[in-house]
Design a protein around this motif. Structure first.
Motif, PDB file in Angstrom:
ATOM      1  N   ASP A   1      57.611  72.127  57.019  1.00 15.39           N
ATOM      2  CA  ASP A   1      56.499  72.902  57.582  1.00 15.39           C
ATOM      3  C   ASP A   1      57.008  73.924  58.596  1.00 15.39           C
ATOM      4  OD1 ASP A   1      57.270  70.839  59.302  1.00 15.39           O
ATOM      5  OD2 ASP A   1      55.216  70.251  59.820  1.00 15.39           O
ATOM      6  N   TRP A   2      58.057  73.588  59.316  1.00 18.98           N
ATOM      7  CA  TRP A   2      58.680  74.512  60.263  1.00 18.98           C
ATOM      8  C   TRP A   2      59.286  75.697  59.506  1.00 18.98           C
ATOM      9  CZ3 TRP A   2      62.144  72.181  64.713  1.00 18.98           C
ATOM     10  CH2 TRP A   2      62.372  73.157  65.694  1.00 18.98           C
ATOM     11  N   GLN A   3      60.047  75.392  58.448  1.00 23.77           N
ATOM     12  CA  GLN A   3      60.648  76.443  57.635  1.00 23.77           C
ATOM     13  C   GLN A   3      59.580  77.364  57.043  1.00 23.77           C
ATOM     14  OE1 GLN A   3      62.949  73.695  55.014  1.00 23.77           O
ATOM     15  NE2 GLN A   3      64.689  75.002  55.519  1.00 23.77           N
ATOM     16  N   ALA A   4      58.522  76.774  56.530  1.00 19.85           N
ATOM     17  CA  ALA A   4      57.471  77.558  55.887  1.00 19.85           C
ATOM     18  C   ALA A   4      56.772  78.474  56.881  1.00 19.85           C
ATOM     19  CB  ALA A   4      56.456  76.625  55.229  1.00 19.85           C
ATOM     20  N   ASN A   5      56.520  77.967  58.086  1.00 21.07           N
ATOM     21  CA  ASN A   5      55.840  78.791  59.093  1.00 21.07           C
ATOM     22  C   ASN A   5      56.701  79.973  59.513  1.00 21.07           C
ATOM     23  OD1 ASN A   5      53.750  79.352  61.167  1.00 21.07           O
ATOM     24  ND2 ASN A   5      55.378  78.755  62.575  1.00 21.07           N
ATOM     25  N   LEU A   6      57.995  79.728  59.702  1.00 22.21           N
ATOM     26  CA  LEU A   6      58.895  80.828  60.082  1.00 22.21           C
ATOM     27  C   LEU A   6      58.970  81.878  58.972  1.00 22.21           C
ATOM     28  CD1 LEU A   6      61.861  79.004  61.843  1.00 22.21           C
ATOM     29  CD2 LEU A   6      60.116  80.467  62.885  1.00 22.21           C
ATOM     30  N   ALA A   7      59.045  81.434  57.726  1.00 30.71           N
ATOM     31  CA  ALA A   7      59.126  82.377  56.610  1.00 30.71           C
ATOM     32  C   ALA A   7      57.858  83.214  56.507  1.00 30.71           C
ATOM     33  CB  ALA A   7      59.378  81.622  55.310  1.00 30.71           C
ATOM     34  N   ALA A   8      56.710  82.589  56.760  1.00 31.34           N
ATOM     35  CA  ALA A   8      55.428  83.288  56.632  1.00 31.34           C
ATOM     36  C   ALA A   8      55.213  84.323  57.730  1.00 31.34           C
ATOM     37  CB  ALA A   8      54.288  82.276  56.645  1.00 31.34           C
ATOM     38  N   THR A   9      55.938  84.194  58.831  1.00 35.00           N
ATOM     39  CA  THR A   9      55.725  85.100  59.963  1.00 35.00           C
ATOM     40  C   THR A   9      56.959  85.944  60.268  1.00 35.00           C
ATOM     41  OG1 THR A   9      56.367  83.328  61.505  1.00 35.00           O
ATOM     42  CG2 THR A   9      54.020  83.577  61.014  1.00 35.00           C
ATOM     43  N   ASP A  10      57.901  85.951  59.352  1.00 39.76           N
ATOM     44  CA  ASP A  10      59.152  86.670  59.578  1.00 39.76           C
ATOM     45  C   ASP A  10      58.949  88.176  59.730  1.00 39.76           C
ATOM     46  OD1 ASP A  10      62.053  86.471  59.814  1.00 39.76           O
ATOM     47  OD2 ASP A  10      62.112  87.584  57.926  1.00 39.76           O
ATOM     48  N   HIS A  11      57.828  88.691  59.224  1.00 39.28           N
ATOM     49  CA  HIS A  11      57.551  90.121  59.304  1.00 39.28           C
ATOM     50  C   HIS A  11      57.054  90.562  60.674  1.00 39.28           C
ATOM     51  CE1 HIS A  11      53.695  88.192  58.585  1.00 39.28           C
ATOM     52  NE2 HIS A  11      53.099  89.279  59.050  1.00 39.28           N
ATOM     53  N   LEU A  12      56.653  89.616  61.506  1.00 39.59           N
ATOM     54  CA  LEU A  12      56.098  89.975  62.813  1.00 39.59           C
ATOM     55  C   LEU A  12      57.198  90.408  63.767  1.00 39.59           C
ATOM     56  CD1 LEU A  12      53.509  87.088  63.331  1.00 39.59           C
ATOM     57  CD2 LEU A  12      53.030  89.471  62.698  1.00 39.59           C
ATOM     58  N   PRO A  13      56.960  91.449  64.555  1.00 41.42           N
ATOM     59  CA  PRO A  13      57.968  91.875  65.529  1.00 41.42           C
ATOM     60  C   PRO A  13      58.081  90.885  66.684  1.00 41.42           C
ATOM     61  CG  PRO A  13      55.977  93.181  65.775  1.00 41.42           C
ATOM     62  CD  PRO A  13      55.779  92.329  64.556  1.00 41.42           C
ATOM     63  N   ALA A  14      59.250  90.853  67.284  1.00 34.87           N
ATOM     64  CA  ALA A  14      59.449  90.053  68.494  1.00 34.87           C
ATOM     65  C   ALA A  14      58.955  90.840  69.704  1.00 34.87           C
ATOM     66  CB  ALA A  14      60.923  89.711  68.663  1.00 34.87           C
TER      67      ALA A  14
ATOM     68  N   GLU B   1      41.781  88.090  66.406  1.00 33.70           N
ATOM     69  CA  GLU B   1      40.470  88.377  65.821  1.00 33.70           C
ATOM     70  C   GLU B   1      39.428  88.635  66.900  1.00 33.70           C
ATOM     71  OE1 GLU B   1      39.397  85.138  63.317  1.00 33.70           O
ATOM     72  OE2 GLU B   1      41.128  85.373  61.987  1.00 33.70           O
ATOM     73  N   GLY B   2      39.401  87.760  67.896  1.00 31.75           N
ATOM     74  CA  GLY B   2      38.407  87.903  68.953  1.00 31.75           C
ATOM     75  C   GLY B   2      38.590  89.188  69.746  1.00 31.75           C
ATOM     76  N   ALA B   3      39.828  89.534  70.047  1.00 25.77           N
ATOM     77  CA  ALA B   3      40.082  90.749  70.810  1.00 25.77           C
ATOM     78  C   ALA B   3      39.726  91.985  69.998  1.00 25.77           C
ATOM     79  CB  ALA B   3      41.544  90.794  71.249  1.00 25.77           C
ATOM     80  N   ARG B   4      40.057  91.972  68.706  1.00 29.14           N
ATOM     81  CA  ARG B   4      39.759  93.138  67.865  1.00 29.14           C
ATOM     82  C   ARG B   4      38.261  93.345  67.686  1.00 29.14           C
ATOM     83  NH1 ARG B   4      44.638  92.391  63.443  1.00 29.14           N
ATOM     84  NH2 ARG B   4      46.202  93.614  64.604  1.00 29.14           N
ATOM     85  N   GLU B   5      37.498  92.279  67.727  1.00 28.93           N
ATOM     86  CA  GLU B   5      36.051  92.403  67.580  1.00 28.93           C
ATOM     87  C   GLU B   5      35.430  93.215  68.716  1.00 28.93           C
ATOM     88  OE1 GLU B   5      34.716  88.401  67.259  1.00 28.93           O
ATOM     89  OE2 GLU B   5      35.365  88.185  65.167  1.00 28.93           O
ATOM     90  N   THR B   6      36.121  93.328  69.832  1.00 31.94           N
ATOM     91  CA  THR B   6      35.621  94.136  70.949  1.00 31.94           C
ATOM     92  C   THR B   6      35.982  95.607  70.807  1.00 31.94           C
ATOM     93  OG1 THR B   6      37.602  93.969  72.361  1.00 31.94           O
ATOM     94  CG2 THR B   6      36.018  92.135  72.454  1.00 31.94           C
ATOM     95  N   GLY B   7      36.794  95.945  69.815  1.00 33.41           N
ATOM     96  CA  GLY B   7      37.258  97.308  69.638  1.00 33.41           C
ATOM     97  C   GLY B   7      38.639  97.565  70.196  1.00 33.41           C
ATOM     98  N   ALA B   8      39.279  96.544  70.734  1.00 33.55           N
ATOM     99  CA  ALA B   8      40.606  96.717  71.320  1.00 33.55           C
ATOM    100  C   ALA B   8      41.662  96.893  70.237  1.00 33.55           C
ATOM    101  CB  ALA B   8      40.962  95.508  72.186  1.00 33.55           C
ATOM    102  N   GLU B   9      42.741  97.585  70.594  1.00 34.76           N
ATOM    103  CA  GLU B   9      43.923  97.649  69.749  1.00 34.76           C
ATOM    104  C   GLU B   9      44.793  96.443  70.089  1.00 34.76           C
ATOM    105  OE1 GLU B   9      47.912 100.408  68.944  1.00 34.76           O
ATOM    106  OE2 GLU B   9      46.319 101.144  70.267  1.00 34.76           O
ATOM    107  N   VAL B  10      45.187  95.668  69.097  1.00 33.80           N
ATOM    108  CA  VAL B  10      45.870  94.401  69.340  1.00 33.80           C
ATOM    109  C   VAL B  10      47.180  94.355  68.561  1.00 33.80           C
ATOM    110  CG1 VAL B  10      45.643  91.893  69.394  1.00 33.80           C
ATOM    111  CG2 VAL B  10      43.596  93.322  69.537  1.00 33.80           C
ATOM    112  N   ARG B  11      48.222  93.866  69.210  1.00 36.63           N
ATOM    113  CA  ARG B  11      49.502  93.632  68.555  1.00 36.63           C
ATOM    114  C   ARG B  11      49.842  92.149  68.627  1.00 36.63           C
ATOM    115  NH1 ARG B  11      53.200  98.766  70.748  1.00 36.63           N
ATOM    116  NH2 ARG B  11      51.828 100.400  69.892  1.00 36.63           N
ATOM    117  N   LEU B  12      50.178  91.570  67.477  1.00 38.41           N
ATOM    118  CA  LEU B  12      50.580  90.164  67.387  1.00 38.41           C
ATOM    119  C   LEU B  12      52.100  90.121  67.333  1.00 38.41           C
ATOM    120  CD1 LEU B  12      49.803  87.170  67.039  1.00 38.41           C
ATOM    121  CD2 LEU B  12      49.724  87.590  64.568  1.00 38.41           C
ATOM    122  N   LEU B  13      52.695  89.379  68.263  1.00 36.37           N
ATOM    123  CA  LEU B  13      54.145  89.372  68.429  1.00 36.37           C
ATOM    124  C   LEU B  13      54.654  87.936  68.463  1.00 36.37           C
ATOM    125  CD1 LEU B  13      53.945  91.943  71.331  1.00 36.37           C
ATOM    126  CD2 LEU B  13      54.661  92.488  69.000  1.00 36.37           C
TER     127      LEU B  13
END
Length: 207
Positions: A55-68, A27-39
């Motif tokens: 909680d570990w299982q839930a966090n992994l499931a919620a972020t499974d769409h993010l690229p490595a 969020e902070g980086a994008r506010e400057t106008g930068a292009e940001v990738r979350l990996l």
């Protein structure tokens, strides 16, 4: 600041604390106008360990769409933020395993002059957050990158109290990250992207 600054935010998070810091950095980086990738670094823990923590299982499931993260992401980025939980005062395995693949980029100077910073979380007040961030700088020094510390700059980063990066105190029964810690992460993401932009301008002027 140039609008074409590219920032890679690379993280590992078991139960979500570092993930929240990473998202605030974005969020902070994008506010400057930068292009940001979350990996998200690839999980390396055994399935039975993950299964023992809902909680570990839930966090992994919620972020499974993010690229490595890949080496090409590091090539792409002007600035790189890397975060993970503290493990015995050191980097968590998913992040250290990825960093160990960067030898070829280091040897060919492809990571030289990248703007870099780190963030982490700990379960106790003296659980190794500073040593983890300093361990990350050992990698950055080998890369020849330019470390952008959080510093004690402005009320938001000064209030978080960690000049080496951003850290959150997270443990059972303690809500984390706090609003103050998230604000510091946003400020640090903005700082990293802004400094990267200033550096890009200075290189253009002197080219």
């Amino acid at each position: 600041m140039p609008t074409d600054i590219r920032v890679a935010v690379i993280y590992y998070s078991a139960t979500g604390t570092v993930r929240s810091l990473a998202e605030a950095m974005v969020e902070g980086a994008r506010e400057t106008g930068a292009e940001v990738r979350l990996l998200r670094a690839t999980e390396t823990a055994p399935a039975e360990a993950i299964a023992s923590r809902p909680d570990w299982q839930a966090n992994l499931a919620a972020t499974d769409h993010l690229p490595a993260p890949t080496l090409d992401h590091l090539r792409w980025a002007d600035a790189i933020a890397i975060g993970c939980p503290t493990r015995f005062g050191n980097l968590a395995t998913p992040i250290s395993s990825f960093l160990e693949t960067t030898g070829g980029l280091w040897f060919s100077d492809e990571l030289a002059d990248k703007l870099v910073g780190g963030f982490t979380s700990v379960s106790t007040a003296h659980g190794g957050h500073e040593s983890t961030l300093l361990a990350l700088t050992h990698i950055f020094h080998h890369w020849g990158s330019i470390i952008v510390p959080a510093g004690y700059i402005g009320d938001t980063l000064r209030g978080a109290g960690n000049p080496y990066g951003v850290s959150a105190h997270a443990s059972y029964g303690r809500a984390a990250p706090s609003a103050q810690e998230l604000a510091a992460a946003r400020a640090y993401g903005s700082r990293l992207a802004t400094v990267a932009g200033r550096y890009a301008v200075s290189r253009e002027v002197t080219a």
